[in-house]
Design a protein around this motif. Structure first.
Motif, mmCIF file in Angstrom:
data_model
loop_
_atom_site.group_PDB
_atom_site.id
_atom_site.type_symbol
_atom_site.label_atom_id
_atom_site.label_comp_id
_atom_site.label_asym_id
_atom_site.label_seq_id
_atom_site.Cartn_x
_atom_site.Cartn_y
_atom_site.Cartn_z
ATOM 1 N N UNK A 1 0.860 -1.089 0.016
ATOM 2 C CA UNK A 1 -0.054 0.058 0.077
ATOM 3 C C UNK A 1 0.972 1.225 0.127
ATOM 4 N N UNK A 2 0.674 1.994 -0.960
ATOM 5 C CA UNK A 2 1.265 3.299 -1.051
ATOM 6 C C UNK A 2 0.976 4.361 -0.166
ATOM 7 N N UNK A 3 2.047 5.167 0.623
ATOM 8 C CA UNK A 3 1.849 6.356 1.520
ATOM 9 C C UNK A 3 2.208 7.476 0.647
ATOM 10 N N UNK A 4 1.383 8.442 0.740
ATOM 11 C CA UNK A 4 1.769 9.736 -0.015
ATOM 12 C C UNK A 4 1.374 11.092 1.315
ATOM 13 N N UNK A 5 1.885 12.206 0.960
ATOM 14 C CA UNK A 5 1.509 13.291 1.915
ATOM 15 C C UNK A 5 0.256 13.799 1.505
ATOM 16 N N UNK A 6 -0.184 14.589 2.167
ATOM 17 C CA UNK A 6 -1.530 15.389 1.963
ATOM 18 C C UNK A 6 -1.575 16.221 0.828
ATOM 19 N N UNK A 7 -0.353 16.973 0.665
ATOM 20 C CA UNK A 7 -0.130 18.104 -0.474
ATOM 21 C C UNK A 7 -0.417 17.230 -2.083
ATOM 22 N N UNK A 8 0.441 15.965 -1.787
ATOM 23 C CA UNK A 8 0.255 15.131 -3.118
ATOM 24 C C UNK A 8 -0.869 14.526 -3.449
ATOM 25 N N UNK A 9 -1.618 14.122 -2.486
ATOM 26 C CA UNK A 9 -3.101 13.762 -2.378
ATOM 27 C C UNK A 9 -4.056 14.643 -2.972
ATOM 28 N N UNK A 10 -3.735 15.845 -2.461
ATOM 29 C CA UNK A 10 -4.629 17.125 -2.951
ATOM 30 C C UNK A 10 -4.353 17.271 -4.369
ATOM 31 N N UNK A 11 -3.144 17.239 -5.055
ATOM 32 C CA UNK A 11 -2.884 17.962 -6.309
ATOM 33 C C UNK A 11 -3.073 16.457 -7.242
ATOM 34 N N UNK A 12 -3.087 15.439 -6.875
ATOM 35 C CA UNK A 12 -3.279 14.139 -7.583
ATOM 36 C C UNK A 12 -4.361 13.327 -7.434
ATOM 37 N N UNK A 13 -5.580 13.805 -6.685
ATOM 38 C CA UNK A 13 -6.782 13.298 -6.395
ATOM 39 C C UNK A 13 -7.260 12.571 -7.736
ATOM 40 N N UNK A 14 -7.659 13.098 -8.379
ATOM 41 C CA UNK A 14 -8.076 12.448 -9.461
ATOM 42 C C UNK A 14 -7.358 11.111 -10.292
ATOM 43 N N UNK A 15 -6.321 11.165 -10.151
ATOM 44 C CA UNK A 15 -5.463 10.096 -10.592
ATOM 45 C C UNK A 15 -5.331 9.179 -9.642
ATOM 46 N N UNK A 16 -5.378 9.377 -8.512
ATOM 47 C CA UNK A 16 -5.648 8.261 -7.430
ATOM 48 C C UNK A 16 -6.908 7.401 -7.381
ATOM 49 N N UNK A 17 -7.767 8.252 -7.547
ATOM 50 C CA UNK A 17 -9.276 7.677 -7.657
ATOM 51 C C UNK A 17 -9.228 6.657 -8.857
ATOM 52 N N UNK A 18 -8.896 7.270 -9.986
ATOM 53 C CA UNK A 18 -9.012 6.470 -11.245
ATOM 54 C C UNK A 18 -8.173 5.035 -11.154
ATOM 55 N N UNK A 19 -6.931 5.385 -10.471
ATOM 56 C CA UNK A 19 -6.245 3.875 -10.207
ATOM 57 C C UNK A 19 -6.803 2.923 -9.432
ATOM 58 N N UNK A 20 -7.649 3.209 -8.339
ATOM 59 C CA UNK A 20 -8.459 2.675 -7.671
ATOM 60 C C UNK A 20 -7.632 1.667 -6.822
ATOM 61 N N UNK A 21 -6.566 2.014 -6.286
ATOM 62 C CA UNK A 21 -5.780 1.383 -5.306
ATOM 63 C C UNK A 21 -5.822 1.932 -3.774
ATOM 64 N N UNK A 22 -5.497 1.278 -2.789
ATOM 65 C CA UNK A 22 -5.745 1.708 -1.590
ATOM 66 C C UNK A 22 -4.344 2.573 -1.510
ATOM 67 N N UNK A 23 -4.551 3.794 -0.796
ATOM 68 C CA UNK A 23 -3.625 4.653 -0.559
ATOM 69 C C UNK A 23 -3.605 5.282 0.772
ATOM 70 N N UNK A 24 -2.495 5.428 1.428
ATOM 71 C CA UNK A 24 -2.595 5.950 3.103
ATOM 72 C C UNK A 24 -2.152 7.357 2.617
ATOM 73 N N UNK A 25 -2.776 8.264 3.219
ATOM 74 C CA UNK A 25 -2.247 9.561 3.470
ATOM 75 C C UNK A 25 -1.792 10.060 4.748
ATOM 76 N N UNK A 26 -0.448 10.707 4.560
ATOM 77 C CA UNK A 26 0.194 11.005 5.930
ATOM 78 C C UNK A 26 0.132 12.313 6.045
ATOM 79 N N UNK A 27 0.424 13.143 7.204
ATOM 80 C CA UNK A 27 0.508 14.360 7.457
ATOM 81 C C UNK A 27 2.066 14.397 8.322
ATOM 82 N N UNK A 28 3.072 14.946 8.004
ATOM 83 C CA UNK A 28 4.272 14.923 8.571
ATOM 84 C C UNK A 28 4.650 13.306 8.743
ATOM 85 N N UNK A 29 4.579 12.733 7.908
ATOM 86 C CA UNK A 29 4.940 10.926 7.848
ATOM 87 C C UNK A 29 4.146 10.308 8.719
ATOM 88 N N UNK A 30 3.062 10.856 9.246
ATOM 89 C CA UNK A 30 2.276 10.137 10.222
ATOM 90 C C UNK A 30 0.681 9.715 9.545
#
Length: 75
Positions: A1-30
């Motif tokens: 399962x991929x972990x990404x930071x909040x900023x990347x999740x916000x800017x790439x939300x459409x791509x993340x949704x279209x991939x249909x994978x589970x993604x953990x969103x982290x803030x300051x590594x948590x």
């Protein structure tokens, strides 16, 4: 399962949704949230498949005993 930071999740939300994978969103590594795809039903629901499976008695619409004394009588 991929972990990404909040900023990347916000800017790439459409791509993340279209991939249909589970993604953990982290803030300051948590980890703070998980993006998961919705599981679809294996088949579409068909109207009428419950016909004959539910039975109501003749007294279904009668008032409950607690409310019998509160019935409104029109004049």
């Amino acid at each position: 399962m991929e972990q990404i930071n909040i900023h990347k999740a916000k800017t790439q939300l459409s791509r993340l949704i279209s991939e249909g994978k589970e993604v953990v969103i982290a803030r300051y590594g948590q980890p703070v949230a998980k993006l998961v795809p919705i599981k679809h039903l294996s088949q579409d629901r068909k109207p009428g498949t419950g016909k004959g499976k539910i039975r109501m008695t003749d007294t279904f619409f009668d008032p409950l005993p607690d409310f019998a004394s509160h019935t409104i009588i029109e004049k």
